[in-house]
Design a protein around this motif. Sequence first.
Motif, PDB file in Angstrom:
ATOM      1  N   UNK A   1      33.367  -6.928  -9.858  1.00 51.84           N
ATOM      2  CA  UNK A   1      33.232  -5.513  -9.520  1.00 51.84           C
ATOM      3  C   UNK A   1      34.167  -5.182  -8.359  1.00 51.84           C
ATOM      4  N   UNK A   2      34.506  -3.932  -8.256  1.00 49.42           N
ATOM      5  CA  UNK A   2      35.322  -3.482  -7.133  1.00 49.42           C
ATOM      6  C   UNK A   2      34.544  -2.401  -6.375  1.00 49.42           C
ATOM      7  N   UNK A   4      34.521   1.068  -4.889  1.00 49.91           N
ATOM      8  CA  UNK A   4      35.141   2.389  -4.795  1.00 49.91           C
ATOM      9  C   UNK A   4      34.116   3.333  -4.191  1.00 49.91           C
ATOM     10  N   UNK A   6      33.622   7.442  -2.169  1.00 53.80           N
ATOM     11  CA  UNK A   6      34.224   8.762  -1.940  1.00 53.80           C
ATOM     12  C   UNK A   6      35.064   8.794  -0.676  1.00 53.80           C
ATOM     13  N   UNK A  10      38.745   8.848  -2.437  1.00 51.77           N
ATOM     14  CA  UNK A  10      38.671  10.188  -3.036  1.00 51.77           C
ATOM     15  C   UNK A  10      40.003  10.622  -3.648  1.00 51.77           C
ATOM     16  N   UNK A  13      43.364   8.581  -7.040  1.00 51.65           N
ATOM     17  CA  UNK A  13      43.956   8.960  -8.322  1.00 51.65           C
ATOM     18  C   UNK A  13      45.173   9.871  -8.132  1.00 51.65           C
ATOM     19  N   UNK A  16      47.945   7.543  -7.488  1.00 60.72           N
ATOM     20  CA  UNK A  16      48.402   6.948  -8.759  1.00 60.72           C
ATOM     21  C   UNK A  16      49.265   7.935  -9.539  1.00 60.72           C
TER      22      UNK A  16
ATOM     23  N   UNK B  11      30.751  -6.938 -16.517  1.00 58.29           N
ATOM     24  CA  UNK B  11      30.633  -6.003 -15.395  1.00 58.29           C
ATOM     25  C   UNK B  11      29.731  -6.612 -14.325  1.00 58.29           C
ATOM     26  N   UNK B  12      28.484  -6.856 -14.687  1.00 57.48           N
ATOM     27  CA  UNK B  12      27.526  -7.382 -13.709  1.00 57.48           C
ATOM     28  C   UNK B  12      26.238  -7.742 -14.436  1.00 57.48           C
ATOM     29  N   UNK B  16      21.537  -5.597 -11.551  1.00 58.71           N
ATOM     30  CA  UNK B  16      22.267  -5.002 -10.425  1.00 58.71           C
ATOM     31  C   UNK B  16      22.358  -3.484 -10.532  1.00 58.71           C
ATOM     32  N   UNK B  23      28.593   1.543 -10.663  1.00 64.87           N
ATOM     33  CA  UNK B  23      29.363   0.426 -10.121  1.00 64.87           C
ATOM     34  C   UNK B  23      30.732   0.474 -10.799  1.00 64.87           C
ATOM     35  N   UNK B  24      31.673  -0.225 -10.209  1.00 60.33           N
ATOM     36  CA  UNK B  24      33.050  -0.091 -10.701  1.00 60.33           C
ATOM     37  C   UNK B  24      33.667  -1.445 -11.014  1.00 60.33           C
ATOM     38  N   UNK B  25      34.479  -1.450 -12.058  1.00 59.11           N
ATOM     39  CA  UNK B  25      35.306  -2.620 -12.378  1.00 59.11           C
ATOM     40  C   UNK B  25      36.717  -2.125 -12.667  1.00 59.11           C
ATOM     41  N   UNK B  26      37.660  -3.012 -12.485  1.00 63.13           N
ATOM     42  CA  UNK B  26      39.027  -2.700 -12.883  1.00 63.13           C
ATOM     43  C   UNK B  26      39.366  -3.596 -14.058  1.00 63.13           C
ATOM     44  N   UNK B  31      40.423   1.703 -13.729  1.00 67.71           N
ATOM     45  CA  UNK B  31      39.141   1.733 -13.024  1.00 67.71           C
ATOM     46  C   UNK B  31      38.085   2.330 -13.951  1.00 67.71           C
ATOM     47  N   UNK B  46      37.467   6.088 -14.838  1.00 67.10           N
ATOM     48  CA  UNK B  46      37.320   6.886 -13.609  1.00 67.10           C
ATOM     49  C   UNK B  46      38.492   7.867 -13.471  1.00 67.10           C
ATOM     50  N   UNK B  47      38.641   8.693 -14.481  1.00 62.45           N
ATOM     51  CA  UNK B  47      39.740   9.657 -14.467  1.00 62.45           C
ATOM     52  C   UNK B  47      39.305  10.885 -15.250  1.00 62.45           C
ATOM     53  N   UNK B  54      38.617  11.406  -9.673  1.00 64.50           N
ATOM     54  CA  UNK B  54      37.775  10.209  -9.808  1.00 64.50           C
ATOM     55  C   UNK B  54      36.362  10.578 -10.244  1.00 64.50           C
ATOM     56  N   UNK B  57      33.045   8.940  -9.221  1.00 59.77           N
ATOM     57  CA  UNK B  57      32.596   8.977  -7.819  1.00 59.77           C
ATOM     58  C   UNK B  57      31.762  10.220  -7.534  1.00 59.77           C
TER      59      UNK B  57
END
Lengths: 403, 126
Positions: A1-2, A4, A6, A10, A13, A16, B11-12, B16, B23-26, B31, B46-47, B54, B57
């Motif tokens: 997991x990463x 991220x 706010x 924020x 993107x 990017x 993912x997890x 969790x 939660x986030x993964x790349x 993302x 995440x777009x 994002x 988020x």
Amino acid sequence: MIDLNLKDNFLDNAEKQALSRGLYDIPIMDADCHYMTTPMNEIAEYLEEPYRSRLRIYSGGSTKHIALDLGDRTVAGRMKSMPLYFQSKAPENSAVPKEIHPLMRANQKLAIDYSIVFPTDMLQLGLNPQSDIEVAIAYGAARWMTEKVLPSDDSLKTMLYLPFSDPEACVRMVEEFGDKKGVVGFMVTCVRYQPIYHNSYMPLYKLLEEKGLPLGFHTASYWMEKPLHQLNRFLSAHALGFPLYNMIQLTNLVINGIPERFPDLKFLFIEAGVSWIPFLMMRLDSDFIYRHSDAPLLSKRPSEYMKNFYFTSQPLEYTDNMKHLESIFEMFDAENQLLYASDYPHQDFDAPASIYDLPFLNEKAKRKILGENALKLFNIKEPVLHAKNRREQELREMASNRR
Amino acid sequence: MEGQFRMEHLVCERSRLVERKPVFVNVEGMDVGVVLIKDQVHAVENSCPHAEGPVCLGDVSNRVRMKLDENKLNRGEYASPDEVNIVCPWHGLEFDIASGVCTADSRFKLHKLAAIERDGKIYISL
């Protein structure tokens, strides 16, 4: 997991987007962004009594000099840019004042090299009936801006607020501050009732023309204004209010022949998107040809004057048929007259990709709208790629810290 | 991290995940937000399809609706208990989490990925 979140991610993107489109390699100027609150205690220090005391914010109180608008701009907190601005903390060693620091961070991610910064709260100052208070705040804010903000970073520019209730004070503002570093023009906030065509303003226009400084008109939607009071939703007041006040000021300007009297004075209309422009062109032209004697100074149709005006892009309207937007762009020669604006950190901000991704613009037109038109209008020569430089500096520092 | 099948990405642990807290993964440079809503796991790029904000988020909130009575009188607004949206924090576009479609304009649709629960773990599949 990463991880991220706010606060830290924020605008990732936007970064990017900028990287994938090569936007760090072209100069981008943001013709309109904001710090939210004028630091009244600080600007009070530039004033003599009794104004120094009148401007100070005392514990538990407020200045009461600038009316706050009604309405929920964030849609019950859904839109996060403004809350994040307020939560942002400048580091102790920040070179720029704390009000400006969040914008510097945002500009780096948005690939913006130059910004015109303007205080959000002062957009409503023109509604204060106390002219001497308007003049005092305008003067103190100009001192703070030219002594504390603009010298702190080359990327920061401003169009200074004109206390329009006092035409002579406006002239004094231009005389005192018009040549200061980073002052690239002067601003009339649009929700106000002074007649911009009155003879008392002609010395101001003449002086601006002589100095080659553009005159901006920044609109707003102030919900408590009578025309908007019939609207029961913030959405409605916001949608109509911004173009309404730009249309009122522009109409008075053109129909009273101000561009005819001062042909070298540059006018910039800010923050109403673009779809109102063709509407106003066609409406004014239609009435004009029926009643030229109502506008005797005009030597051509209103729309022809408007084609020499500059406009900012944000909030650029969304359309599913790009032919419609393309036609609007053609009608006011957007390639040469449109300036990209982010309006960050306001909730309807636009990233540079809002312009870059328009399918009907060629690369040359995109670059002009994103930066070159503004750099030319504001006389910024040999632009520096500040966003790219800052980003690379940060990457070097991160790599150094890892070693 | 690769799962036991090709193109599946761990993912997890299922345990969790907290309701409405992504939660986030790349995964392969993308993302992805993974969020548990009413016992269902959703995976979303995440777009935002509007301006690439994002979207994961943002808030997870119930759709707002207006109650009309039989005479079409407005009887107030309410948060619809069965309709859950994910809201882009840039410009506030709201997306029905189940379909991924923007509630205001169906031309905007989230890029959703398959979320798989197996042996107490969550995987996403590209």
